[in-house]
Write a protein that holds these residues in place. Sequence first.
Motif, PDB file in Angstrom:
ATOM      1  N   LYS A 204      38.095  58.718  41.125  1.00 49.28           N
ATOM      2  CA  LYS A 204      38.603  59.581  40.063  1.00 49.28           C
ATOM      3  C   LYS A 204      39.010  58.835  38.791  1.00 49.28           C
ATOM      4  CE  LYS A 204      43.357  59.877  41.870  1.00 49.28           C
ATOM      5  NZ  LYS A 204      44.068  59.264  40.744  1.00 49.28           N
ATOM      6  N   ASP A 205      39.309  57.564  38.895  1.00 53.31           N
ATOM      7  CA  ASP A 205      39.713  56.803  37.708  1.00 53.31           C
ATOM      8  C   ASP A 205      38.551  56.063  37.051  1.00 53.31           C
ATOM      9  OD1 ASP A 205      42.435  57.563  37.936  1.00 53.31           O
ATOM     10  OD2 ASP A 205      42.739  56.042  39.480  1.00 53.31           O
ATOM     11  N   ARG A 206      37.339  56.325  37.543  1.00 50.23           N
ATOM     12  CA  ARG A 206      36.167  55.687  36.940  1.00 50.23           C
ATOM     13  C   ARG A 206      35.922  56.233  35.540  1.00 50.23           C
ATOM     14  NH1 ARG A 206      32.267  53.094  40.124  1.00 50.23           N
ATOM     15  NH2 ARG A 206      33.199  52.357  42.047  1.00 50.23           N
ATOM     16  N   LYS A 207      35.397  55.431  34.677  1.00 52.60           N
ATOM     17  CA  LYS A 207      35.047  55.847  33.318  1.00 52.60           C
ATOM     18  C   LYS A 207      33.527  55.821  33.154  1.00 52.60           C
ATOM     19  CE  LYS A 207      39.442  55.974  32.266  1.00 52.60           C
ATOM     20  NZ  LYS A 207      40.139  57.246  32.101  1.00 52.60           N
ATOM     21  N   GLY A 208      32.984  56.799  32.454  1.00 51.12           N
ATOM     22  CA  GLY A 208      31.544  56.811  32.209  1.00 51.12           C
ATOM     23  C   GLY A 208      30.771  57.270  33.421  1.00 51.12           C
ATOM     24  N   GLY A 209      29.762  56.490  33.847  1.00 49.78           N
ATOM     25  CA  GLY A 209      28.900  56.902  34.947  1.00 49.78           C
ATOM     26  C   GLY A 209      28.865  55.889  36.075  1.00 49.78           C
TER      27      GLY A 209
END
Length: 213
Positions: A204-209
């Motif tokens: 859930k804290d990932r950014k982008g793809g």
Amino acid sequence: MKNILTVLSLIMIISCKKEDAKAIKKKQSEDPAINNNTSLITRDDSIKTIDDIKKEYASINSMLISKKLDSTQFSYNCDEREGEVTLYYKDKKLAAVKDFYAEHSHFSSSTLYFIKNEQVFFIFNDETVWNFDDSGTPEKPETKDDIKEKRIYILDHKPVQCFEKNYSVSSKGNNKNPQTISNKETKCDIAELMKKYQLIVKNKDRKGGINCL
């Protein structure tokens, strides 16, 4: 003289006790944890019944529609499956998660997870398969979407009631209103949906793809 001193001493003691009582009462009236007879009472806002689920779902869904929730997004691309996850927050707490993905084989899926106190209590899932309709022509092709909707009520991490609705939507119009189609109660199976949810929360804290969930 002795009697007078004794009486004065008693008056002073009673007066001091009254002042102490007033001070305690004033402190209690100013303490929000004690005021209004709520001392040491913890509000129980957990979901315990189907009615609780319906009320909480209606509340969160209303905020989703009116765009009153904060949100973050990330996308994924894996084995010809392109997806996007949107996480919705209320007061910095996760309130809903939407997972949408499409495949090259005329298939798409959208799943909405509704969350309270870090627990999923309701899942709405719809799957769509589209094909070219035989009534169309090469010059004017027509398509038909076959849609399956699932509604899943969850208490204590376990599904307690599950419903399904199937209908079709044609691009040429004259379609039946899906709201008039009855839900049918079905056997509950949320293993795959919850497995996907756990992967979403993990990322859930990932950014982008990312590649695969």
